[in-house]
Scaffold this motif. Structure first.
Motif, short mmCIF file in Angstrom:
data_model
loop_
_atom_site.label_atom_id
_atom_site.label_comp_id
_atom_site.label_asym_id
_atom_site.label_seq_id
_atom_site.Cartn_x
_atom_site.Cartn_y
_atom_site.Cartn_z
N UNK A 65 34.68 35.63 -5.60
CA UNK A 65 34.22 34.28 -5.91
C UNK A 65 32.80 34.29 -6.46
N UNK A 66 31.99 35.25 -6.03
CA UNK A 66 30.62 35.32 -6.54
C UNK A 66 30.63 35.55 -8.05
N UNK A 67 31.53 36.36 -8.54
CA UNK A 67 31.64 36.59 -9.98
C UNK A 67 32.25 35.38 -10.69
N UNK A 68 33.29 34.78 -10.11
CA UNK A 68 33.92 33.65 -10.78
C UNK A 68 32.97 32.46 -10.88
N UNK A 69 32.21 32.21 -9.83
CA UNK A 69 31.24 31.12 -9.88
C UNK A 69 30.17 31.36 -10.92
N UNK A 70 29.70 32.60 -11.01
CA UNK A 70 28.69 32.93 -12.02
C UNK A 70 29.29 32.91 -13.41
N UNK A 71 30.57 33.25 -13.54
CA UNK A 71 31.21 33.18 -14.85
C UNK A 71 31.25 31.75 -15.36
N UNK A 72 31.53 30.80 -14.47
CA UNK A 72 31.52 29.39 -14.86
C UNK A 72 30.15 28.99 -15.40
N UNK A 73 29.12 29.46 -14.73
CA UNK A 73 27.76 29.14 -15.19
C UNK A 73 27.39 29.93 -16.44
N UNK A 74 27.83 31.17 -16.52
CA UNK A 74 27.51 32.00 -17.69
C UNK A 74 28.07 31.37 -18.96
#
Length: 566
Positions: A476-485
């Motif tokens: 989830x840490x990567x998916x959440x940052x992907x949304x922001x990225x």
């Protein structure tokens, strides 16, 4: 995912560009989040700006910079409205191509001040009584003594029932204008960033400078500089781009050749026009200083676009996966057409925190995040062992048993790596590891299990995890940052709006496939963040996420309260 070969890869993009205290997101009218004031735009000596009253610049751009090196003035920014209409640079347009001011609207706005002597002690800006157009034209426009006046209702066809402000900022400006409370209006401006358009080609060539390009306003019959609040910005396009700055910054850098009027959100019901004389700019600075002195310490804020941002549907869900970051940074969580802190600020953010300096870098980083390949494989291996045990035993997993099984798996993986294997490509060469190396890996995983269990115990105490629940994965840490990225890339113009939206949708789908609820997703995201940054200090890296989690789980306007997980 469950079988890890014991090798710890080098960390890639280990920062998440969410701590504005340490990152390149720049202050826009108050202290940067977590640190002292840091200006968004290049400062310059304001003393020169006080020498003479503003003069008509004839539309010539004025350049603002510390001037570290001599350079010829660049060409004016490209006119975004080549049809010859009087729209200010970067002005938003209606779906049919008109400016908001072309729609049925009142033109009284804050009426233009009459010609009076320059005042010695500036106060709140005055709104004189609206005048008929012919009479107003007979009055020369210059400085008037700013005073407080009685509340007055605006004339014209705009009504609050007919116009929905995009966000709380524009609502506050509209309410203050409707009441004739110009002190409140300027105070609101002092607490929000103000964006100004610039040519992307010029900014790319001179990234440390800002050019003020005025437009000729038919109502003031003079040059004006148009600035916009965040909710009034158009969707990001190739050109123009926008800079953001605090009201105090504009007050300090304004020069004698800059436009005589500042137009805030021109063409909208919350528009206002302010003279830019030294005494009026002193009023801006007073409000900015008071805002800086009274602003509360940084804290999470749930901010949303009521108009112009998705509140329902798959795009909203994907954006909500990045809401922990958005809330922590007090950004609009559902601004798909994202500008962030402005073009150069977003490029700085990606360069300083992620090493991203090109579209190719951004694409590569986004893909790694969407494939959950930036989280440590050690974490996923360790959590995967427990997840398998929980499925096998249909219940809680004893910590000692977890450690023992993880140790056996590491030794098993090391033995397999020492054996050559036959693959479709031929024989794979064995890669044996020494016993000392494997023992070191075992010790590291045993320590990691201890860290995870202590974090989860704290999560339960703080309401992040229910009793008996555990974190299954930190992807989830990567998916959440992907949304922001996706949005950061759009703000930096490394992608189009369509590309950013597709990435947000993908992040949302992956999150739904791997987690069961917003609470489940949040705990996984926070654990990943803490394992990377917090080192069991339970400091800011942890506390700010707890605050954001609680806000998102409790606020009636939160996307986590209004969007079903699946």
């Amino acid at each position: 995912m469950g079988l890890w070969n014991g090798e710890e890869p080098a960390k890639q993009g280990g920062t998440e560009s969410e701590r504005t205290a340490d990152g390149p997101v720049r202050s826009v009218g108050g202290p940067a989040r977590g640190v002292g004031e840091r200006e968004t735009l290049p400062a310059r000596d304001a003393s020169a700006a006080e020498a003479d009253p503003p003069t008509d610049t004839g539309g010539t751009p004025s350049r603002h910079a510390p001037a570290p090196r001599p350079a010829a003035d660049p060409a004016p920014p490209t006119d975004p409205h080549p049809t010859g209409d009087p729209a200010p640079p970067g002005a938003p347009r209606l779906p049919d191509g008109r400016q908001p001011s072309d729609a049925p609207t009142a033109t009284d706005g804050p009426s233009l001040p009459r010609d009076d002597a320059r005042q010695a002690q500036p106060q709140a800006l005055e709104q004189p009584q609206p005048q008929p157009q012919a009479q107003a034209q007979a009055q020369p426009h210059a400085q008037s003594q700013p005073q407080m006046t009685a509340e007055s209702q605006p004339r014209g066809e705009w009504r609050s029932s007919a116009w929905q402000p995009p966000s709380a900022v524009e609502q506050e400006l509209y309410d203050a204008k409707t009441r004739g409370d110009w002190a409140r209006y300027v105070t609101a401006l002092a607490h929000t960033p103000l964006f100004v358009a610039d040519s992307r080609e010029r900014v790319d060539a001179h990234p440390d400078t800002v050019v003020f390009t005025p437009y000729r306003d038919p109502r003031t019959r003079t040059d004006c500089l148009a600035v916009y609040t965040e909710g009034m910005l158009p969707a990001p396009a190739e050109d123009p781009v926008f800079h953001s700055g605090s009201l105090g910054w504009y007050a300090r850098v304004w020069g004698p050749k800059d436009p005589p009027w500042l137009a805030v959100n021109p063409g909208s019901p919350c528009e206002a026009y302010f003279p830019t004389t030294p005494s009026h700019r002193a009023v801006w600075q007073q409000h900015a200083d008071r805002a800086a002195a009274t602003d509360a310490p940084p804290h999470p804020q749930l901010r949303a676009l009521i108009v112009g941002g998705p509140l329902r549907g798959p795009v909203a869900h994907g954006l909500a996966c990045g809401a922990l970051l958005s809330v922590n940074n007090a950004e609009l969580w559902n601004a798909m057409a994202y500008h962030g802190g402005g073009y150069t600020a977003e490029r700085d953010r990606l360069s300083e925190w992620w090493g991203i300096t090109s579209r190719a870098d951004w694409q590569r980083t986004l893909e790694l995040l969407l494939r959950a390949e930036m989280t440590s494989p050690v974490w996923e291996f360790t959590l995967g062992i427990r997840r398998s045990l929980a499925l096998d035993f249909a219940g809680a997993v004893d910590v000692d048993h977890w450690r023992q099984v993880a140790e056996r798996a590491l030794w098993h993986n090391a033995a397999e790596a020492a054996e050559p294997r036959i693959t479709p490509d031929g024989v794979t060469v064995a890669q044996p590891r020494s016993d000392a190396e494997v023992r070191s890996q075992v010790a590291g995983v045993r320590r990691l299990i201890g860290r995870i269990t202590r974090y989860e115990a704290r999560f339960r105490a703080d309401g992040l995890l229910a009793d008996g629940r555990f974190v299954r994965s930190v992807e989830a840490w990567d998916y959440g940052r992907a949304s922001c990225m996706a949005r950061w890339g759009l703000g930096a113009r490394y992608c189009t709006l369509s590309e950013a939206e597709q990435a947000v949708l993908r992040a949302g789908r992956l999150s739904q496939a791997n987690y069961r609820s917003w609470a489940d997703f949040s705990a996984a995201y926070i654990l990943g963040r803490c394992l990377h940054f917090d080192e069991e200090e339970f400091g800011d890296w942890y506390e700010e996420m707890v605050a954001a989690h609680r806000l998102l789980m409790s606020d009636p306007g939160s996307p986590w309260r209004n969007l079903p997980w699946k």
